[in-house]
Design a protein around this motif. Structure first.
Motif, PDB file in Angstrom:
ATOM      1  N   UNK A  14     -49.401 -71.983   9.224  1.00 44.79           N
ATOM      2  CA  UNK A  14     -48.751 -72.485   7.948  1.00 44.79           C
ATOM      3  C   UNK A  14     -50.078 -72.467   7.103  1.00 44.79           C
ATOM      4  N   UNK A  15     -50.514 -71.515   6.437  1.00 40.81           N
ATOM      5  CA  UNK A  15     -51.589 -71.351   5.639  1.00 40.81           C
ATOM      6  C   UNK A  15     -51.090 -71.902   4.107  1.00 40.81           C
ATOM      7  N   UNK A  16     -51.905 -72.642   3.651  1.00 38.38           N
ATOM      8  CA  UNK A  16     -51.576 -73.419   2.457  1.00 38.38           C
ATOM      9  C   UNK A  16     -50.781 -72.549   1.201  1.00 38.38           C
ATOM     10  N   UNK A  17     -49.642 -72.955   0.898  1.00 41.32           N
ATOM     11  CA  UNK A  17     -49.142 -72.289  -0.332  1.00 41.32           C
ATOM     12  C   UNK A  17     -49.861 -72.326  -1.330  1.00 41.32           C
ATOM     13  N   UNK A  18     -49.717 -71.317  -2.215  1.00 38.26           N
ATOM     14  CA  UNK A  18     -50.634 -70.984  -3.349  1.00 38.26           C
ATOM     15  C   UNK A  18     -52.004 -70.204  -3.019  1.00 38.26           C
ATOM     16  N   UNK A  19     -52.139 -70.081  -1.791  1.00 37.33           N
ATOM     17  CA  UNK A  19     -53.516 -69.562  -1.344  1.00 37.33           C
ATOM     18  C   UNK A  19     -53.332 -68.002  -1.972  1.00 37.33           C
ATOM     19  N   UNK A  20     -54.562 -67.566  -2.588  1.00 45.35           N
ATOM     20  CA  UNK A  20     -54.376 -66.105  -2.936  1.00 45.35           C
ATOM     21  C   UNK A  20     -54.729 -65.352  -1.768  1.00 45.35           C
ATOM     22  N   UNK A  21     -53.777 -63.950  -1.899  1.00 47.75           N
ATOM     23  CA  UNK A  21     -53.650 -63.104  -0.849  1.00 47.75           C
ATOM     24  C   UNK A  21     -55.271 -62.625  -0.388  1.00 47.75           C
ATOM     25  N   UNK A  22     -55.553 -62.630   0.972  1.00 48.45           N
ATOM     26  CA  UNK A  22     -56.800 -62.229   1.311  1.00 48.45           C
ATOM     27  C   UNK A  22     -56.704 -60.788   1.266  1.00 48.45           C
ATOM     28  N   UNK A  23     -57.926 -60.081   0.780  1.00 49.19           N
ATOM     29  CA  UNK A  23     -57.864 -58.624   0.697  1.00 49.19           C
ATOM     30  C   UNK A  23     -58.453 -58.012   2.100  1.00 49.19           C
ATOM     31  N   UNK A  24     -58.098 -56.911   2.275  1.00 52.25           N
ATOM     32  CA  UNK A  24     -58.332 -55.999   3.466  1.00 52.25           C
ATOM     33  C   UNK A  24     -58.224 -54.444   3.131  1.00 52.25           C
ATOM     34  N   UNK A  25     -59.078 -53.659   4.105  1.00 48.50           N
ATOM     35  CA  UNK A  25     -59.239 -52.611   3.990  1.00 48.50           C
ATOM     36  C   UNK A  25     -58.968 -52.070   5.412  1.00 48.50           C
ATOM     37  N   UNK A  26     -57.735 -51.372   5.723  1.00 47.95           N
ATOM     38  CA  UNK A  26     -57.527 -51.081   7.115  1.00 47.95           C
ATOM     39  C   UNK A  26     -57.001 -49.688   7.045  1.00 47.95           C
ATOM     40  N   UNK A  27     -56.888 -49.105   8.464  1.00 49.77           N
ATOM     41  CA  UNK A  27     -56.213 -47.856   8.899  1.00 49.77           C
ATOM     42  C   UNK A  27     -54.912 -47.985   9.166  1.00 49.77           C
TER      43      UNK A  27
END
Length: 185
Positions: A8-21
């Motif tokens: 349950x990640x905190x509401x309002x958290x900015x989306x973590x970025x990623x770079x995936x195949x």
């Protein structure tokens, strides 16, 4: 079958970025902005072998088909350790995506850094972000689990997506997802 709940990640958290195949094409790579939808974005942590994912995969596909045409970006990520769980290997991810007609990227998180950034704990685990990439929903698809007799409806996640798409008040009662724990290295 072990049962692990979402963190349950905190509401309002900015989306973590990623770079995936992407395992659905094997040639493309995606980051968050590459999968981001005009009206919001759904990030799902799933895997090939989990009975909880198998239980809801048809509804996941229906949700993706229903909402991606309405401006929702959708992506699935597998972060399991494929050395100890070879059934979740990238090659089998490609096969699983094909067999289930994924119309969204299915990305492989080899380092597990993306799962850690999202604080993903189980499969399936759902994260819904609004137009500003802020987390507005995290939790379960619905109350159905393998063997509990409750039909799969997607009601919790569908309600959250409708709130984002149609500017409705988000239901504050967000229940954690329950599934197989992420297979950490």
């Amino acid at each position: 079958m072990a049962r692990t709940e979402s963190n349950m990640l905190a509401l309002g958290t900015k989306a973590p970025d990623f770079y995936l195949n992407d395992r659905t094409t094997e040639t493309n790579h995606f980051n968050f902005s590459g999968v981001k939808g005009e009206k919001g974005t759904l990030v799902m942590f799933i895997c090939n072998h989990c009975p909880f994912v198998h239980h809801v995969i048809d509804e996941i596909i229906m949700i993706a088909n229903d909402y991606r045409v309405q401006g929702l970006g959708i992506v699935a990520i597998s972060s399991n350790d494929v050395i100890h769980f070879p059934q979740d290997s990238p090659a089998l991810m490609t096969e699983y995506a094909f067999e289930n007609n994924f119309e969204f990227p299915y990305l492989y998180d080899a380092t597990q850094e993306v799962a850690k950034a999202y604080q993903a704990a189980c499969t399936p685990d759902f994260y819904l972000f609004d137009q500003q990439d802020k987390l507005v929903y995290r939790g379960q698809l619905d109350d159905s689990r393998p063997g509990n007799g409750i039909p799969v409806s997607g009601s919790d996640l569908r309600g959250a997506i409708d709130s984002v798409l149609y500017n409705r008040t988000m239901n504050p009662n967000q229940k954690p997802s329950i599934g197989c724990g992420i297979k950490w290295k």
